[in-house]
Design a protein around this motif. Sequence first.
Motif, PDB file in Angstrom:
ATOM      1  N   ARG A   1       1.236  -0.840   0.159  1.00  0.00           N
ATOM      2  CA  ARG A   1      -0.175  -0.361   0.289  1.00  0.00           C
ATOM      3  C   ARG A   1       0.450   1.100  -0.051  1.00  0.00           C
TER       4      ARG A   1
ATOM      5  N   LEU B   1      -6.602  -0.324  -4.618  1.00  0.00           N
ATOM      6  CA  LEU B   1      -5.141  -0.622  -4.960  1.00  0.00           C
ATOM      7  C   LEU B   1      -3.942  -1.349  -5.681  1.00  0.00           C
TER       8      LEU B   1
ATOM      9  N   ARG C   1      -7.544  -0.254   0.527  1.00  0.00           N
ATOM     10  CA  ARG C   1      -6.484   0.501   1.536  1.00  0.00           C
ATOM     11  C   ARG C   1      -7.128   0.344   3.136  1.00  0.00           C
TER      12      ARG C   1
END
Length: 204
Positions: A14, A131, A142
């Motif tokens: 991330r 993502l 996320r």
Amino acid sequence: MTPVSNKAAKAAVRRELLAARALLSYEDAAEAAAVLAGRALDLPELAAARTVAGYVSVGREPGTRVLLDALHARGVRVLLPVLLADNDLDWAAYEGADRLLKAGRGLLEPDGPRLGPDAVLAADVVLLPGLAVDGHGMRLGRGGGSYDRVLARLARAGAAPALAVLLYDDEVVTRVPAEPHDHPVRAVVTPGGVRRFDRPEPGV
């Protein structure tokens, strides 16, 4: 990987992906949003949908606003999420960009009546923020857990909407770390095209 190492791996991925998005200019993001809308509208599932659960992109997320407006103009009922205090999602109908209100965490939410968390069960298509997606259709979110609750709610109800995610081209990767509660998507839409995954969503 153990669950703990999967969580750590997700956090690392991330950070990397968000850093890459931060390098995009707003002009590039806006151009990508227009292309993404055209690609997404070609999806057979969206062409046939009467109700679509979407979301309002913010910052340098792959843009959804052009797509939301196109669906709304087409007469599709578009549901948008309203973040609750416990990170679950309520829903309200999209009635145009001028009916969006600023909410917490930089989000935009519709100003209309709240329809309840179960409103998503009526959706023919659910557009999931993300993502990354890998070659098996596994999505990396996320990390807030809101959409994990949505997907679990759909599974419990036996609902079977098409799950799709909008991403940039370089966010389709070989593999993302997965945990048991993660669900694969049916399709990923990028400015470069659409990739579909044959494996059905488990329990959805």
